[in-house]
Write a protein that holds these residues in place. Structure first.
Motif, PDB file in Angstrom:
ATOM      1  N   UNK A  36       0.856  -1.179   0.000  1.00 62.59           N
ATOM      2  CA  UNK A  36       0.000   0.000   0.000  1.00 62.59           C
ATOM      3  C   UNK A  36       0.890   1.226   0.000  1.00 62.59           C
ATOM      4  N   UNK A  37       0.598   2.140  -0.913  1.00 62.74           N
ATOM      5  CA  UNK A  37       1.309   3.412  -1.000  1.00 62.74           C
ATOM      6  C   UNK A  37       0.322   4.497  -0.597  1.00 62.74           C
ATOM      7  N   UNK A  71       1.487  13.149 -18.289  1.00 60.24           N
ATOM      8  CA  UNK A  71       2.377  12.801 -17.178  1.00 60.24           C
ATOM      9  C   UNK A  71       3.090  11.465 -17.394  1.00 60.24           C
ATOM     10  N   UNK A  72       2.582  10.636 -18.290  1.00 59.68           N
ATOM     11  CA  UNK A  72       3.147   9.304 -18.511  1.00 59.68           C
ATOM     12  C   UNK A  72       3.792   9.153 -19.894  1.00 59.68           C
ATOM     13  N   UNK A  73       4.201  10.269 -20.482  1.00 60.29           N
ATOM     14  CA  UNK A  73       4.831  10.219 -21.812  1.00 60.29           C
ATOM     15  C   UNK A  73       6.058   9.310 -21.829  1.00 60.29           C
ATOM     16  N   UNK A  74       6.809   9.290 -20.742  1.00 60.18           N
ATOM     17  CA  UNK A  74       8.048   8.507 -20.726  1.00 60.18           C
ATOM     18  C   UNK A  74       7.795   7.008 -20.855  1.00 60.18           C
ATOM     19  N   UNK A  75       6.589   6.563 -20.517  1.00 57.87           N
ATOM     20  CA  UNK A  75       6.260   5.143 -20.663  1.00 57.87           C
ATOM     21  C   UNK A  75       5.392   4.892 -21.902  1.00 57.87           C
ATOM     22  N   UNK A 116       5.439   4.016  -6.712  1.00 57.74           N
ATOM     23  CA  UNK A 116       5.481   5.294  -5.990  1.00 57.74           C
ATOM     24  C   UNK A 116       5.998   6.405  -6.896  1.00 57.74           C
ATOM     25  N   UNK A 117       7.060   6.139  -7.632  1.00 63.44           N
ATOM     26  CA  UNK A 117       7.642   7.149  -8.536  1.00 63.44           C
ATOM     27  C   UNK A 117       6.636   7.547  -9.628  1.00 63.44           C
ATOM     28  N   UNK A 142       1.302  13.172  -9.828  1.00 62.05           N
ATOM     29  CA  UNK A 142       0.851  14.213  -8.907  1.00 62.05           C
ATOM     30  C   UNK A 142       1.565  15.538  -9.127  1.00 62.05           C
ATOM     31  N   UNK A 143       2.839  15.500  -9.490  1.00 62.60           N
ATOM     32  CA  UNK A 143       3.555  16.739  -9.811  1.00 62.60           C
ATOM     33  C   UNK A 143       2.916  17.432 -10.999  1.00 62.60           C
ATOM     34  N   UNK A 144       2.502  16.665 -11.986  1.00 61.90           N
ATOM     35  CA  UNK A 144       1.843  17.228 -13.165  1.00 61.90           C
ATOM     36  C   UNK A 144       0.492  17.833 -12.781  1.00 61.90           C
ATOM     37  N   UNK A 145      -0.283  17.144 -11.949  1.00 65.45           N
ATOM     38  CA  UNK A 145      -1.581  17.658 -11.505  1.00 65.45           C
ATOM     39  C   UNK A 145      -1.367  18.955 -10.728  1.00 65.45           C
ATOM     40  N   UNK A 146      -0.435  18.950  -9.788  1.00 71.69           N
ATOM     41  CA  UNK A 146      -0.150  20.144  -8.973  1.00 71.69           C
ATOM     42  C   UNK A 146       0.265  21.318  -9.857  1.00 71.69           C
TER      43      UNK A 146
END
Length: 151
Positions: free
Chosen positions: A3-4, A30-34, A133-134, A140-144
């Motif tokens: 659980x995270x 936010x997930x372009x790298x994947x 987690x990463x 979340x950084x993108x949302x913020x």
């Protein structure tokens, strides 16, 4: 089962943060790298209760597909997305939003279980929990960032 729990403070209204966290388009950014893509179901805009999206992505050099559904939603404080088909044995993600001192606190409670019994359990302990987690931190950084510049 790992659980995270991750809390993110955002200087923007709760409804704005709630909507950005349901945005398929922002998630994809936010997930372009994947190399993540929405390939079926709701594939743009805001995902809503009982809607699903199938994601295609590349992690660890392997292509994966995963379908998630919004199983509960209480605007603007809470929603749950759950994997209904994909690489995990279980994936359950609670998104909680509260107002604290004129800021929105976004809390992720992310539970998952890898398949493959003991091998999956070892993967969870050795690298998978940290990897997940990463990914959530990146999202979340993108949302913020988006919430604070558009408010």
């Amino acid at each position: 089962m790992p659980t995270i729990i991750l809390r993110t403070s955002i200087n923007a209204p709760i409804g704005h943060c709630f909507d950005l966290s349901r945005s398929i388009d922002l998630h994809l950014q936010s997930m372009k790298s994947s190399e993540e893509k929405a390939i079926a179901g709701k594939n743009s805009g805001l995902i809503d209760l009982d809607e699903s999206v199938t994601w295609s992505a590349r992690h660890f050099g392997i292509s994966f597909e995963m379908t998630n559904k919004i199983s509960k939603l209480e605007y603007p404080t809470f929603f749950i997305d759950e994997m209904i088909k994909g690489p995990f044995k279980k994936l359950h993600h609670q998104h909680q939003f509260t107002i604290i001192d004129a800021q929105t606190e976004m809390t992720d409670v992310f539970e998952f279980q890898a398949p493959f019994g003991l091998l999956g359990w070892l993967a969870e302990k050795i690298f998978l929990k940290n990897y997940m987690l990463k990914l959530i931190e990146k999202r979340n950084k993108m949302i913020k960032f988006q919430a604070e510049i558009t408010y």
